[in-house]
Design an enzyme around this catalytic site. Structure first.
Site, short mmCIF file in Angstrom:
data_model
loop_
_atom_site.label_atom_id
_atom_site.label_comp_id
_atom_site.label_asym_id
_atom_site.label_seq_id
_atom_site.Cartn_x
_atom_site.Cartn_y
_atom_site.Cartn_z
N ASP A 172 0.78 -1.23 0.00
CA ASP A 172 0.00 0.00 0.00
C ASP A 172 0.82 1.29 0.00
OD1 ASP A 172 -1.66 -2.12 0.47
OD2 ASP A 172 -2.74 -1.21 2.11
N GLU A 402 2.36 -9.56 11.14
CA GLU A 402 2.12 -9.16 9.75
C GLU A 402 3.43 -8.86 9.04
OE1 GLU A 402 -0.70 -5.89 7.39
OE2 GLU A 402 -0.47 -5.79 9.56
#
Length: 432
Positions: A172, A402
């Site tokens: 992102d 993550e």
């Protein structure tokens, strides 16, 4: 942790994040089914439940659009924990392929890893009948999705597909998107509240300015009703992303193998033609002075001269020649001398490098697996094994997060993360 406890823990995470046929990336932060997360999660599931792995893939395709688009989020059920939710996307119901079973979805896609995952599971499955039947059922849906990338995102048949939003890249807030995003006019909208900052420290997430631009792009998509031709002509963010195109090229190669089992001669010829076209087109992204591939800004028609980890995903796509592989290997080794753990998401000596912020520096297991697999294909065993050892050590020191700090190994972002646990099971674990 000992290896056996990590294996047990990774399996427990996948079971805990199961929502009845699909797996959320992590509770709270990402409460829906994400596209490329599904593929990596399925790789972990095959180690202990092959039927559940196939179900995971099939569940995602319930949200496929008529034109082949496979959205990046499928909103199977309501959750207040994520923004933007389904209402903000405003997808018209007539776009869906399955009229009897309509799910709310986003209106963009994500890097296409699924044909590769299907081929892997088919090759490694113990239940061959289940695997053959499941792969045969998924094949036409996979072909439709790849065709969508070829036709809707490359209507001029250049060999390289474009993306219109940083979310589509899966990476992102990569520094590669800083310059293209500056074209996006946005105002800080006090009416929306970021849910991600309730779950993760602000220092580990995209900036507010970036998020405002993400939302401005979404508003633009809605305003043109996701019309593919209008988006191609007018999107203010339009880039050739190395991650998407690398995974798409590898996906094309693996889709060809599936077509040889389940498709027609015409389909095989179509896929082969695309593979050749993309392999040739990739060379325009090669930057010898950086010893890697670079992303491309289609609005300015210039390369984005910021070296990021996705530049090495061309190895996974199997497009570099021997000289390029040698240069890439040397450059990746150089990165390894600048930080403790490979592979950081941005060059450690770049002025854009941020050690803890999302895709601007941290290590991601999914990227490590793909780069490691690519290196192994080219016979770069030593460096591939280093990446594998680094990944194991990160899990041993910090658990299943993550992403990770490439210097101090601290776990960042969401905890008990599905694709991290899945890649550990598939790539790093020896047994269950």
């Amino acid at each position: 942790m000992k290896r056996i406890s990590l294996e047990k823990k990774s399996k427990e995470i996948l079971i805990k994040n199961d929502r009845g046929g699909y797996t959320v990336p992590t509770a709270g932060l990402y409460p829906f089914q994400w596209n490329w997360d599904t593929g990596f999660t399925a790789l972990g599931l095959i180690k202990f439940d092959e039927q559940r792995a196939w179900q995971e893939l099939g569940k995602l395709f319930e949200g496929q659009w008529q034109d082949g688009l496979l959205p990046h989020i499928i909103f199977h059920q309501f959750s207040p924990d994520y923004y933007p939710g389904p209402d903000l996307w405003g997808i018209p119901k007539d776009v869906f392929k399955n009229k009897q079973k309509i799910h709310q979805t986003s209106g963009i896609s994500q890097p296409p890893i699924l044909a590769t995952v299907v081929k892997i599971i088919l090759n490694e499955a113990h239940d061959k009948d289940l695997a053959l039947n499941s792969a045969q059922e998924l094949y036409p849906r996979l072909l439709a999705w790849n065709r969508w990338w070829w036709r809707k995102r490359d209507p001029e048949s250049t060999g390289l597909s474009v993306v219109y939003h940083p979310w589509e890249t899966g990476m992102d807030n990569s520094p590669a998107w800083d310059s293209p995003l500056k074209r996006i006019e946005s105002q800080n909208n006090a009416e929306y509240k970021r849910r991600d900052l309730q779950q993760v420290k602000k220092s580990q997430r995209p900036s507010q300015k970036d998020y405002d631009r993400y939302m401005a792009l979404l508003e633009f998509f809605r305003s043109v009703k996701y019309d593919p031709q209008i988006l191609y002509e007018k999107s203010p963010f339009k880039v050739i992303d190395l991650g998407v195109n690398s995974l798409l090229q590898r996906s094309n190669t693996d889709l060809l193998s599936l077509a040889q089992l389940f498709g027609t001669i015409e389909e095989q010829n179509e896929i082969e033609t695309r593979i050749r076209l993309t392999k040739k087109a990739f060379q325009r992204l090669w930057a010898p002075e950086f010893s890697t591939y670079l992303n491309w800004d289609c609005i300015t028609n210039t390369r984005i001269e910021i070296p990021v980890a996705s530049g090495f995903l061309a190895l996974f796509a199997r497009v570099p020649n021997e000289n390029q592989v040698e240069q890439m290997t040397n450059e990746l080794s150089r990165w390894g001398c600048l930080c403790r753990y490979l592979v950081p998401s941005c060059s450690p000596d770049s002025r854009y490098f941020e050690v803890k912020r999302y895709w601007r520096g941290p290590v991601w297991f999914i990227v490590n697996w793909m780069i490691g697999e690519g290196l192994l294909y080219y016979g770069q065993t030593e460096l591939s094994e280093k990446i594998r050892r680094d990944s194991k050590e990160l899990a041993e020191k910090s658990g299943f997060f993550e992403y990770y700090d490439p210097n101090d190994s601290s776990g960042l972002g969401g905890g008990e993360f599905s694709w991290t646990a899945a890649i550990y099971l598939y790539w790093l674990s020896k047994k269950i």
